[in-house]
Design an enzyme around this catalytic site. Structure first.
Site, PDB file in Angstrom:
ATOM      1  N   LYS A   5     -10.201  -7.432   7.664  1.00 42.38           N
ATOM      2  CA  LYS A   5      -9.471  -7.174   7.522  1.00 42.38           C
ATOM      3  C   LYS A   5      -9.380  -5.543   7.758  1.00 42.38           C
ATOM      4  O   LYS A   5      -9.974  -5.281   6.624  1.00 42.38           O
ATOM      5  CB  LYS A   5      -8.572  -7.104   6.320  1.00 42.38           C
ATOM      6  CG  LYS A   5      -7.591  -7.225   5.572  1.00 42.38           C
ATOM      7  CD  LYS A   5      -6.271  -8.362   5.692  1.00 42.38           C
ATOM      8  CE  LYS A   5      -5.317  -7.800   5.768  1.00 42.38           C
ATOM      9  NZ  LYS A   5      -4.197  -6.846   6.978  1.00 42.38           N
TER      10      LYS A   5
ATOM     11  N   GLN B 194     -13.817  -0.639   2.834  1.00 36.05           N
ATOM     12  CA  GLN B 194     -13.110  -1.559   3.277  1.00 36.05           C
ATOM     13  C   GLN B 194     -13.740  -2.996   3.045  1.00 36.05           C
ATOM     14  O   GLN B 194     -13.100  -3.660   2.412  1.00 36.05           O
ATOM     15  CB  GLN B 194     -12.075  -1.811   4.404  1.00 36.05           C
ATOM     16  CG  GLN B 194     -11.152  -2.642   4.568  1.00 36.05           C
ATOM     17  CD  GLN B 194     -10.143  -1.769   3.704  1.00 36.05           C
ATOM     18  OE1 GLN B 194      -9.865  -0.935   4.311  1.00 36.05           O
ATOM     19  NE2 GLN B 194      -8.687  -2.224   3.369  1.00 36.05           N
TER      20      GLN B 194
ATOM     21  N   LYS C 195     -13.721  -2.794  -1.067  1.00 37.62           N
ATOM     22  CA  LYS C 195     -12.678  -3.162  -1.580  1.00 37.62           C
ATOM     23  C   LYS C 195     -11.989  -4.239  -1.375  1.00 37.62           C
ATOM     24  O   LYS C 195     -11.925  -5.011  -2.043  1.00 37.62           O
ATOM     25  CB  LYS C 195     -12.096  -1.763  -1.089  1.00 37.62           C
ATOM     26  CG  LYS C 195     -10.307  -2.005  -0.930  1.00 37.62           C
ATOM     27  CD  LYS C 195      -9.354  -1.252  -0.120  1.00 37.62           C
ATOM     28  CE  LYS C 195     -10.031   0.328   0.031  1.00 37.62           C
ATOM     29  NZ  LYS C 195      -9.389   1.220   0.623  1.00 37.62           N
TER      30      LYS C 195
ATOM     31  N   LYS D  85     -11.210  -1.869  10.319  1.00 39.12           N
ATOM     32  CA  LYS D  85     -10.397  -0.535  10.113  1.00 39.12           C
ATOM     33  C   LYS D  85     -10.106  -0.772  11.531  1.00 39.12           C
ATOM     34  O   LYS D  85     -11.547  -0.676  13.236  1.00 39.12           O
ATOM     35  CB  LYS D  85     -11.110   0.548   9.371  1.00 39.12           C
ATOM     36  CG  LYS D  85      -9.828   1.624   8.933  1.00 39.12           C
ATOM     37  CD  LYS D  85      -9.233   0.754   8.426  1.00 39.12           C
ATOM     38  CE  LYS D  85      -7.807   1.772   7.707  1.00 39.12           C
ATOM     39  NZ  LYS D  85      -7.267   1.557   6.016  1.00 39.12           N
TER      40      LYS D  85
ATOM     41  N   GLY E 204      -1.313  -1.175   7.805  1.00 36.09           N
ATOM     42  CA  GLY E 204      -0.337  -0.312   8.371  1.00 36.09           C
ATOM     43  C   GLY E 204      -1.819   0.762   7.423  1.00 36.09           C
ATOM     44  O   GLY E 204      -2.864  -0.032   6.762  1.00 36.09           O
ATOM     45  N   ASP E 205      -1.962   1.971   8.148  1.00 34.68           N
ATOM     46  CA  ASP E 205      -2.051   3.441   7.651  1.00 34.68           C
ATOM     47  C   ASP E 205      -2.025   3.921   6.822  1.00 34.68           C
ATOM     48  O   ASP E 205      -0.855   4.290   7.799  1.00 34.68           O
ATOM     49  CB  ASP E 205      -4.322   3.024   7.524  1.00 34.68           C
ATOM     50  CG  ASP E 205      -4.886   4.237   7.016  1.00 34.68           C
ATOM     51  OD1 ASP E 205      -4.663   3.844   5.497  1.00 34.68           O
ATOM     52  OD2 ASP E 205      -4.925   5.326   6.874  1.00 34.68           O
TER      53      ASP E 205
ATOM     54  N   THR F 170       0.705  -0.263  -3.052  1.00 34.75           N
ATOM     55  CA  THR F 170      -1.016  -0.309  -2.875  1.00 34.75           C
ATOM     56  C   THR F 170      -0.456   1.548  -3.719  1.00 34.75           C
ATOM     57  O   THR F 170      -1.144   1.610  -5.251  1.00 34.75           O
ATOM     58  CB  THR F 170      -1.150   0.655  -1.890  1.00 34.75           C
ATOM     59  OG1 THR F 170      -1.692  -0.158  -0.096  1.00 34.75           O
ATOM     60  CG2 THR F 170      -2.346   1.792  -2.195  1.00 34.75           C
TER      61      THR F 170
ATOM     62  N   ASN G 116       3.563   6.238   2.216  1.00 33.48           N
ATOM     63  CA  ASN G 116       3.926   5.403   1.680  1.00 33.48           C
ATOM     64  C   ASN G 116       3.477   4.881   0.313  1.00 33.48           C
ATOM     65  O   ASN G 116       3.437   4.810  -0.352  1.00 33.48           O
ATOM     66  CB  ASN G 116       2.857   4.651   2.095  1.00 33.48           C
ATOM     67  CG  ASN G 116       3.388   2.703   1.982  1.00 33.48           C
ATOM     68  OD1 ASN G 116       2.353   2.296   1.370  1.00 33.48           O
ATOM     69  ND2 ASN G 116       4.414   1.940   2.322  1.00 33.48           N
TER      70      ASN G 116
ATOM     71  N   SER H 142      -1.457  -7.492   1.222  1.00 35.94           N
ATOM     72  CA  SER H 142      -2.087  -8.132   2.284  1.00 35.94           C
ATOM     73  C   SER H 142      -1.927  -9.375   2.441  1.00 35.94           C
ATOM     74  O   SER H 142      -2.230  -9.864   3.394  1.00 35.94           O
ATOM     75  CB  SER H 142      -2.373  -6.971   3.498  1.00 35.94           C
ATOM     76  OG  SER H 142      -2.130  -6.077   3.894  1.00 35.94           O
TER      77      SER H 142
HETATM   78  P1  NDP Z   1       1.505   7.951   5.375  1.00 41.60           P
HETATM   79  O1  NDP Z   1       0.599   8.535   7.115  1.00 41.60           O
HETATM   80  O2  NDP Z   1       2.793   6.968   5.073  1.00 41.60           O
HETATM   81  O3  NDP Z   1       1.158   8.956   4.610  1.00 41.60           O
HETATM   82  C1  NDP Z   1       0.031  10.136   4.603  1.00 41.60           C
HETATM   83  C2  NDP Z   1       0.639  11.596   3.396  1.00 41.60           C
HETATM   84  O4  NDP Z   1      -0.896  12.034   4.171  1.00 41.60           O
HETATM   85  C3  NDP Z   1       1.344  12.370   4.407  1.00 41.60           C
HETATM   86  O5  NDP Z   1       2.793  13.041   3.231  1.00 41.60           O
HETATM   87  C4  NDP Z   1       0.813  12.976   4.820  1.00 41.60           C
HETATM   88  O6  NDP Z   1       0.983  14.924   5.350  1.00 41.60           O
HETATM   89  C5  NDP Z   1       0.065  13.303   4.115  1.00 41.60           C
HETATM   90  N1  NDP Z   1      -1.774  13.594   5.226  1.00 41.60           N
HETATM   91  C6  NDP Z   1      -2.304  13.115   6.232  1.00 41.60           C
HETATM   92  N2  NDP Z   1      -3.162  13.920   6.801  1.00 41.60           N
HETATM   93  C7  NDP Z   1      -2.575  14.812   6.068  1.00 41.60           C
HETATM   94  C8  NDP Z   1      -4.304  15.824   5.918  1.00 41.60           C
HETATM   95  N3  NDP Z   1      -5.067  15.939   7.402  1.00 41.60           N
HETATM   96  N4  NDP Z   1      -3.822  17.214   5.676  1.00 41.60           N
HETATM   97  C9  NDP Z   1      -2.646  17.166   4.237  1.00 41.60           C
HETATM   98  N5  NDP Z   1      -2.021  16.440   4.086  1.00 41.60           N
HETATM   99  C10 NDP Z   1      -2.488  14.866   4.552  1.00 41.60           C
HETATM  100  O7  NDP Z   1      -0.409   6.966   4.997  1.00 41.60           O
HETATM  101  P2  NDP Z   1      -0.833   6.211   3.373  1.00 41.60           P
HETATM  102  O8  NDP Z   1       0.031   6.851   2.397  1.00 41.60           O
HETATM  103  O9  NDP Z   1      -0.430   5.048   4.101  1.00 41.60           O
HETATM  104  O10 NDP Z   1      -2.255   6.796   2.962  1.00 41.60           O
HETATM  105  C11 NDP Z   1      -2.176   7.636   2.708  1.00 41.60           C
HETATM  106  C12 NDP Z   1      -3.554   7.465   2.191  1.00 41.60           C
HETATM  107  O11 NDP Z   1      -3.832   6.178   1.924  1.00 41.60           O
HETATM  108  C13 NDP Z   1      -4.850   7.314   2.879  1.00 41.60           C
HETATM  109  O12 NDP Z   1      -6.153   7.578   3.066  1.00 41.60           O
HETATM  110  C14 NDP Z   1      -4.467   5.460   3.594  1.00 41.60           C
HETATM  111  O13 NDP Z   1      -6.424   5.505   3.505  1.00 41.60           O
HETATM  112  C15 NDP Z   1      -4.734   5.633   2.270  1.00 41.60           C
HETATM  113  N6  NDP Z   1      -4.391   4.012   1.831  1.00 41.60           N
HETATM  114  C16 NDP Z   1      -3.317   3.871   2.617  1.00 41.60           C
HETATM  115  C17 NDP Z   1      -3.065   2.264   2.317  1.00 41.60           C
HETATM  116  C18 NDP Z   1      -1.441   1.356   2.221  1.00 41.60           C
HETATM  117  O14 NDP Z   1      -1.641   0.613   2.392  1.00 41.60           O
HETATM  118  N7  NDP Z   1      -1.096   2.766   3.159  1.00 41.60           N
HETATM  119  C19 NDP Z   1      -3.804   1.498   1.220  1.00 41.60           C
HETATM  120  C20 NDP Z   1      -5.249   1.947   0.789  1.00 41.60           C
HETATM  121  C21 NDP Z   1      -4.867   3.159   1.403  1.00 41.60           C
HETATM  122  P3  NDP Z   1       1.828  14.900   6.763  1.00 41.60           P
HETATM  123  O15 NDP Z   1       3.271  13.794   7.098  1.00 41.60           O
HETATM  124  O16 NDP Z   1       2.486  16.201   6.996  1.00 41.60           O
HETATM  125  O17 NDP Z   1       1.250  14.537   7.594  1.00 41.60           O
END
Ligand code: NDP
Length: 444
Positions: A89, A110, A113, A125, A164-165, A208, A239, A376
């Site tokens: 997962k 993961q 976690k 992943k 998703g991620d 999250t 997200n 999830s």
């Molecule tokens: P999204 O794609 O929804 O959002 C990512 C955000 O982070 C956007 O605002 C994006 O900006 C910014 N971002 C991405 N890459 C970079 C970078 N290299 N430098 C600066 N800003 C960046 O992703 P999520 O919110 O789902 O995920 C965010 C983090 O949380 C990740 O590390 C993910 O692995 C982690 N996570 C997510 C989970 C989930 O359920 N979604 C669960 C657990 C962890 P821009 O639009 O400009 O790219």
């Protein structure tokens, strides 16, 4: 040389040019030194040697046709890291920075976690170097279908359940699920983060961000503090960030800044949740558009400046290594007393040291952002039962899970001589369950 050093040396030698993967492994293994000392049976069974090696790694071609009729080729990945305590997962990331080292770091994290959630899920992943930014819906659909044309062979409701991620939200999960169903004729819970009318769980979208706040709330409550009246900085505007902002406000704090990869917005009056959600989820616009609607806010180019804004609590929710040593020092200097990691590995090892040395209450990603995968797993349960719980039921389960994760990580830290160090505590608590199961199941 200690067993841990031996394994680390081997990981570095066998996985060159994958610094993020090594960083993640080093951080976990170093905190396991006292565990390995107390449990020679783990050494005998080669638990560490086995846990750092993915059970299976799949790399595949993803060809698709863009709106101009040109053929594009991306690279797809799925790393199935460890399935000892349940089906694989873990999320799928679509971002140009994706390569095998990023997927391995995320897959490795993961394992622990997922174990921490207390639910029966293994670690994995996946993703691709495809960049969804600026692509039309039809281009995203063609990419997702092509991605699934290969991935479907390796996944299944009881085998491997992606989610998703970064870059993968409801739209992408929908396209992938449609293709999986078409290819297999199966209507099963093979992906999580599905739409509510076709097997999704209420509260998964929020999970999250909400879970992060529940975890931080418990962590700071334990030290007599609370979100009430606290000034909070949240990086990212995806997200995780969006729903962290909403929950902070519900808990009585005020989020004053959010960002994207181009820059950050500072709104001393408090980030308006409705505007944020509309701009990012509905209109898919850049964060700088926020200041057109709220002229009291300012926009600054570049993302690391967000950590120079004065705050009590920092919630990094964008990406790996976004807080370096200098940013951590700036936060501490400005009086920040708690950090909760919403993103995966957002603080560099040097930054974590700064936080721990300065007694900042620090909730590491593995523990603090486990609410997404936990929900999830609740979606998987509902799919198996062909039944759905209400929002309140799922949210209550999520909250209880986050409280338990905090308690278990804190207890493990104290048991192994790491008083108040939740980084070590989360690693140990997550590891023990998987290691015990690996011992029980033999060398397979
Ligand atoms: P999204 O794609 O929804 O959002 C990512 C955000 O982070 C956007 O605002 C994006 O900006 C910014 N971002 C991405 N890459 C970079 C970078 N290299 N430098 C600066 N800003 C960046 O992703 P999520 O919110 O789902 O995920 C965010 C983090 O949380 C990740 O590390 C993910 O692995 C982690 N996570 C997510 C989970 C989930 O359920 N979604 C669960 C657990 C962890 P821009 O639009 O400009 O790219």
């Amino acid at each position: 040389m200690s067993y841990v050093s031996e394994v680390l040396e081997k990981v570095q030698r066998r996985n060159p040019h994958e610094p993020e993967f090594f960083q993640a492994v080093q951080e976990v293994l170093e905190s396991l030194e006292p565990v390995v000392e107390r449990h020679p049976e783990f050494v005998k069974a080669g638990i560490l040697d086995r846990i750092v090696e993915p059970e299976r790694q799949i790399i595949f071609q993803v060809p698709w046709v863009d709106d101009n009729g040109r053929v594009q080729v991306n690279r797809g990945f799925r790393v199935q890291f460890n399935s000892t305590i349940g089906p694989y997962k873990g999320g799928l990331r679509l971002h140009p920075s994706v390569y095998i080292g990023i997927i391995k770091f995320l897959g490795f994290e993961q394992i622990f976690k997922n174990s921490l959630t207390g639910l029966p899920i293994g670690g994995a992943k996946g993703g691709s170097d495809f960049d969804p930014k600026g692509k039309s819906d039809m281009e995203v659909m063609r990419f997702c279908q092509s991605f699934m044309n290969e991935l479907y062979r390796h996944i299944g409701a009881d085998i491997d359940v992606p989610a998703g991620d970064i870059g993968v939200g409801g739209r992408e999960i929908g396209f992938m699920y449609g293709q999986y169903r078409k290819l297999t004729q199966l209507y099963e819970g093979v992906l999580t983060g599905k739409g509510l009318t076709w097997g999704g769980s209420l509260a998964r979208t929020e999970a999250t961000g909400y879970g992060l706040c529940y975890f931080v709330d418990e962590m700071i409550k334990d030290k007599g503090k609370s979100f009430k009246g606290a000034t909070v900085v949240v990086s990212g505007s995806g997200n995780v960030s969006i729903y962290a902002v909403q929950k902070v406000h519900q808990l009585g704090g005020k989020v004053v800044a959010v960002s994207d990869s181009n820059g950050y917005v500072h709104d001393p009056n408090g980030i308006n949740f409705d505007t944020l959600q509309q701009l990012k989820e509905v209109e898919r616009k850049r964060i700088k558009e926020y200041v057109k609607i709220h002229p009291g806010a300012t926009y600054t180019e570049g993302c690391s400046g967000i950590w120079t804004i004065k705050c009590d609590i920092a919630l990094p929710c964008a990406t790996q290594n976004e807080i370096d040593e200098a940013s951590a020092q700036a936060l501490v200097k400005n009086g920040c007393w708690a950090v909760g990691e919403g993103a995966n590995m957002p603080s560099t090892p040097e930054a974590v040291k700064v936080f721990l040395q300065n007694k900042v209450l620090f909730g590491p990603a593995k523990a603090a952002n486990a609410g997404g995968v936990a929900t999830s797993a609740l979606e998987m349960s509902q799919n198996s039962m062909r039944y759905s719980w209400t929002f309140e039921e799922v949210d209550a389960k999520l909250k209880q899970i986050m409280v338990n994760i905090y308690k278990n990580a804190s207890k493990a830290a104290n048991e192994y001589g790491y008083q108040d160090n939740l980084v070590a505590g989360a690693n140990i608590a997550g590891f023990m369950k998987v290691a015990d199961a690996m011992l029980a199941q033999g060398i397979v």
